[in-house]
Design a protein around this motif. Sequence first.
Motif, PDB file in Angstrom:
ATOM      1  N   GLY A  26     -55.238  52.493   5.894  1.00 40.62           N
ATOM      2  CA  GLY A  26     -56.545  51.689   5.705  1.00 40.62           C
ATOM      3  C   GLY A  26     -57.602  52.026   6.875  1.00 40.62           C
ATOM      4  N   GLN A  27     -57.816  53.353   6.922  1.00 44.20           N
ATOM      5  CA  GLN A  27     -58.791  53.722   8.109  1.00 44.20           C
ATOM      6  C   GLN A  27     -60.239  54.103   7.762  1.00 44.20           C
ATOM      7  OE1 GLN A  27     -56.383  57.406   9.368  1.00 44.20           O
ATOM      8  NE2 GLN A  27     -55.526  55.926  11.198  1.00 44.20           N
ATOM      9  N   ASN A  28     -60.939  52.884   8.111  1.00 41.39           N
ATOM     10  CA  ASN A  28     -62.089  53.060   8.085  1.00 41.39           C
ATOM     11  C   ASN A  28     -62.829  52.810   9.417  1.00 41.39           C
ATOM     12  OD1 ASN A  28     -61.428  51.349   5.287  1.00 41.39           O
ATOM     13  ND2 ASN A  28     -62.649  52.905   4.724  1.00 41.39           N
ATOM     14  N   PHE A  29     -63.372  53.766  10.001  1.00 39.86           N
ATOM     15  CA  PHE A  29     -63.539  53.684  11.577  1.00 39.86           C
ATOM     16  C   PHE A  29     -65.069  53.285  12.001  1.00 39.86           C
ATOM     17  CE2 PHE A  29     -60.407  57.433  11.374  1.00 39.86           C
ATOM     18  CZ  PHE A  29     -59.484  56.509  11.855  1.00 39.86           C
ATOM     19  N   LEU A  30     -65.285  52.479  13.045  1.00 39.00           N
ATOM     20  CA  LEU A  30     -66.371  52.154  13.456  1.00 39.00           C
ATOM     21  C   LEU A  30     -66.780  53.102  14.403  1.00 39.00           C
ATOM     22  CD1 LEU A  30     -65.745  48.280  14.126  1.00 39.00           C
ATOM     23  CD2 LEU A  30     -67.177  49.316  12.136  1.00 39.00           C
ATOM     24  N   ILE A  54     -55.187  45.092  18.092  1.00 35.65           N
ATOM     25  CA  ILE A  54     -54.126  45.948  16.872  1.00 35.65           C
ATOM     26  C   ILE A  54     -54.918  46.725  16.230  1.00 35.65           C
ATOM     27  CG2 ILE A  54     -52.536  45.422  15.127  1.00 35.65           C
ATOM     28  CD1 ILE A  54     -51.584  43.804  17.677  1.00 35.65           C
ATOM     29  N   GLY A  55     -54.489  47.965  16.169  1.00 42.08           N
ATOM     30  CA  GLY A  55     -55.127  49.057  15.223  1.00 42.08           C
ATOM     31  C   GLY A  55     -56.314  49.793  15.708  1.00 42.08           C
ATOM     32  N   PRO A  56     -56.088  50.218  17.112  1.00 45.70           N
ATOM     33  CA  PRO A  56     -57.482  51.015  17.644  1.00 45.70           C
ATOM     34  C   PRO A  56     -57.983  52.074  17.149  1.00 45.70           C
ATOM     35  CG  PRO A  56     -55.428  51.163  19.360  1.00 45.70           C
ATOM     36  CD  PRO A  56     -54.936  50.243  17.987  1.00 45.70           C
ATOM     37  N   ALA A  75     -53.318  47.986  23.405  1.00 46.88           N
ATOM     38  CA  ALA A  75     -53.685  48.466  22.093  1.00 46.88           C
ATOM     39  C   ALA A  75     -52.444  48.965  21.292  1.00 46.88           C
ATOM     40  CB  ALA A  75     -54.693  49.704  22.242  1.00 46.88           C
ATOM     41  N   VAL A  76     -52.050  48.561  20.101  1.00 46.38           N
ATOM     42  CA  VAL A  76     -51.010  48.980  19.402  1.00 46.38           C
ATOM     43  C   VAL A  76     -51.612  49.566  18.063  1.00 46.38           C
ATOM     44  CG1 VAL A  76     -49.114  48.037  17.936  1.00 46.38           C
ATOM     45  CG2 VAL A  76     -49.794  46.974  20.190  1.00 46.38           C
ATOM     46  N   GLU A  77     -51.223  50.798  18.047  1.00 51.08           N
ATOM     47  CA  GLU A  77     -51.874  51.776  17.181  1.00 51.08           C
ATOM     48  C   GLU A  77     -50.511  52.514  16.278  1.00 51.08           C
ATOM     49  OE1 GLU A  77     -54.858  52.593  15.484  1.00 51.08           O
ATOM     50  OE2 GLU A  77     -53.115  53.488  14.316  1.00 51.08           O
ATOM     51  N   LYS A  78     -50.333  52.501  15.158  1.00 49.80           N
ATOM     52  CA  LYS A  78     -49.249  52.852  14.260  1.00 49.80           C
ATOM     53  C   LYS A  78     -49.475  54.418  14.088  1.00 49.80           C
ATOM     54  CE  LYS A  78     -47.239  52.136   9.682  1.00 49.80           C
ATOM     55  NZ  LYS A  78     -47.263  51.347   8.408  1.00 49.80           N
ATOM     56  N   ASP A  79     -50.526  54.936  14.064  1.00 48.56           N
ATOM     57  CA  ASP A  79     -51.055  56.496  13.789  1.00 48.56           C
ATOM     58  C   ASP A  79     -50.818  57.291  15.104  1.00 48.56           C
ATOM     59  OD1 ASP A  79     -51.923  58.783  12.814  1.00 48.56           O
ATOM     60  OD2 ASP A  79     -53.586  57.974  12.140  1.00 48.56           O
ATOM     61  N   ALA A  80     -49.738  57.858  14.989  1.00 45.31           N
ATOM     62  CA  ALA A  80     -49.381  59.018  16.351  1.00 45.31           C
ATOM     63  C   ALA A  80     -50.611  59.944  16.567  1.00 45.31           C
ATOM     64  CB  ALA A  80     -48.109  59.520  16.332  1.00 45.31           C
ATOM     65  N   ASN A 101     -47.627  53.121  20.706  1.00 46.95           N
ATOM     66  CA  ASN A 101     -47.766  53.459  19.355  1.00 46.95           C
ATOM     67  C   ASN A 101     -46.421  52.910  18.667  1.00 46.95           C
ATOM     68  OD1 ASN A 101     -46.756  56.976  18.062  1.00 46.95           O
ATOM     69  ND2 ASN A 101     -47.766  55.390  17.295  1.00 46.95           N
ATOM     70  N   ALA A 102     -47.063  51.914  17.565  1.00 52.48           N
ATOM     71  CA  ALA A 102     -45.977  51.040  16.712  1.00 52.48           C
ATOM     72  C   ALA A 102     -46.640  50.567  15.563  1.00 52.48           C
ATOM     73  CB  ALA A 102     -45.056  50.250  17.856  1.00 52.48           C
ATOM     74  N   ASP A 103     -45.825  50.097  14.848  1.00 51.79           N
ATOM     75  CA  ASP A 103     -46.286  49.158  13.750  1.00 51.79           C
ATOM     76  C   ASP A 103     -46.503  47.785  14.310  1.00 51.79           C
ATOM     77  OD1 ASP A 103     -46.623  47.394  11.362  1.00 51.79           O
ATOM     78  OD2 ASP A 103     -45.400  48.986  10.210  1.00 51.79           O
ATOM     79  N   ALA A 104     -47.667  47.307  14.053  1.00 46.74           N
ATOM     80  CA  ALA A 104     -47.912  46.011  14.820  1.00 46.74           C
ATOM     81  C   ALA A 104     -46.983  44.792  13.992  1.00 46.74           C
ATOM     82  CB  ALA A 104     -49.216  45.633  14.734  1.00 46.74           C
ATOM     83  N   ALA A 121     -59.251  42.738  16.641  1.00 50.57           N
ATOM     84  CA  ALA A 121     -58.646  43.738  15.653  1.00 50.57           C
ATOM     85  C   ALA A 121     -59.496  44.157  14.508  1.00 50.57           C
ATOM     86  CB  ALA A 121     -57.320  43.396  15.219  1.00 50.57           C
ATOM     87  N   ASN A 122     -59.609  45.444  14.101  1.00 44.01           N
ATOM     88  CA  ASN A 122     -60.307  45.617  12.900  1.00 44.01           C
ATOM     89  C   ASN A 122     -59.276  46.495  12.225  1.00 44.01           C
ATOM     90  OD1 ASN A 122     -62.063  46.973  10.764  1.00 44.01           O
ATOM     91  ND2 ASN A 122     -62.699  48.511  12.151  1.00 44.01           N
ATOM     92  N   LEU A 123     -58.423  45.977  11.339  1.00 45.68           N
ATOM     93  CA  LEU A 123     -57.172  46.148  10.480  1.00 45.68           C
ATOM     94  C   LEU A 123     -57.503  46.297   9.192  1.00 45.68           C
ATOM     95  CD1 LEU A 123     -54.751  44.114  12.367  1.00 45.68           C
ATOM     96  CD2 LEU A 123     -54.511  46.698  12.011  1.00 45.68           C
ATOM     97  N   PRO A 124     -56.440  47.066   8.440  1.00 47.28           N
ATOM     98  CA  PRO A 124     -56.528  47.102   6.816  1.00 47.28           C
ATOM     99  C   PRO A 124     -56.314  45.600   6.560  1.00 47.28           C
ATOM    100  CG  PRO A 124     -55.005  48.561   7.696  1.00 47.28           C
ATOM    101  CD  PRO A 124     -55.498  47.775   8.970  1.00 47.28           C
ATOM    102  N   TYR A 125     -57.019  45.255   5.483  1.00 46.15           N
ATOM    103  CA  TYR A 125     -57.010  43.790   5.275  1.00 46.15           C
ATOM    104  C   TYR A 125     -55.637  43.108   4.903  1.00 46.15           C
ATOM    105  CZ  TYR A 125     -56.000  43.559   0.218  1.00 46.15           C
ATOM    106  OH  TYR A 125     -55.564  43.434  -1.067  1.00 46.15           O
TER     107      TYR A 125
END
Length: 280
Positions: A26-30, A54-56, A75-80, A101-104, A121-125
Amino acid sequence: MTQIDGLPPLRDVITRHGIAAKKSLGQNFLLDLNLTAKIARLAGDLTGADVLEIGPGPGGLTRGLLAEGARRVLAVEKDARCIAALEEIAAVYPGKLDIVNADALEIDVSARLTAPIKVAANLPYNVGTELLVRWLTPPAWPPFWDSLTLMFQREVAQRIVATPGSKAYGRLAILSQWRTDPAIVLDLPPEAFTPAPKVSSAVVHLRALPAPRFPADPAVLNKVVATAFNQRRKMLRSALKPLGPDAEDRLKMAAIVPTARAEEISLEGFCALARAYQAS
Ligand code: SAM
């Protein structure tokens, strides 16, 4: 824009670290740091607060939160792939940014934060809605956080603030309005993001109330509301059958007409219904 922290523009960061946007995450970056600083300000005064982000991603909102003076950001981010980019931000704000680096959805980091705590957070919905429901339904209240400042698809944001009688009214409205005072504080067009999603987005701010508006057990309320809205066009005496054969009695105990439909029932009515089920 580089002036808020002397770090390079986000486009350069993304290219250098090879963070091509993945749909699966769900990566749509600001990328506009003026906008991320504005979103950070919508979270309120951060100077004396720990912020759970969550999801920086590549760190646009993270930089906004730190530039706005957050005491500390976790900051908790899944994508290494994003971690090295986030570490560059941590180097500019020594001792202020912790990266996990983890799945929230799999870990609980609340014990690593010190009150007052704000969540941004700006996360996938789908992840955002799942986390929102978890943050709203702990067994005890007040929760570990003071406020949530969350980006959602606009349609989801409207469901959070919806009132009875509207199409958007449902479980998210009831759980949110029961224990917080949610408000849409910013609308964003698809072009605000890179890549641009198909739909518009909105930032919702939810401040934890000192106590829920009406008494009810969170798990029972969640279950009653989910069941009632699962078949939202049916009369409640039928829609609530999955909860047991005595739906009419429970509805009467809660002073709700058994032929009413879920979308007509106020928050107060659903809390009374949850109490009626708990009594059984
Ligand atoms: N906050 C960044 C911004 O505003 O540009 C990125 C936003 S992007 C919409 C969502 C971010 O959440 C991505 O970086 C993605 O990798 C991350 N993400 C997705 N699912 C996640 C999960 N379950 N746990 C933690 N991070 C997740």
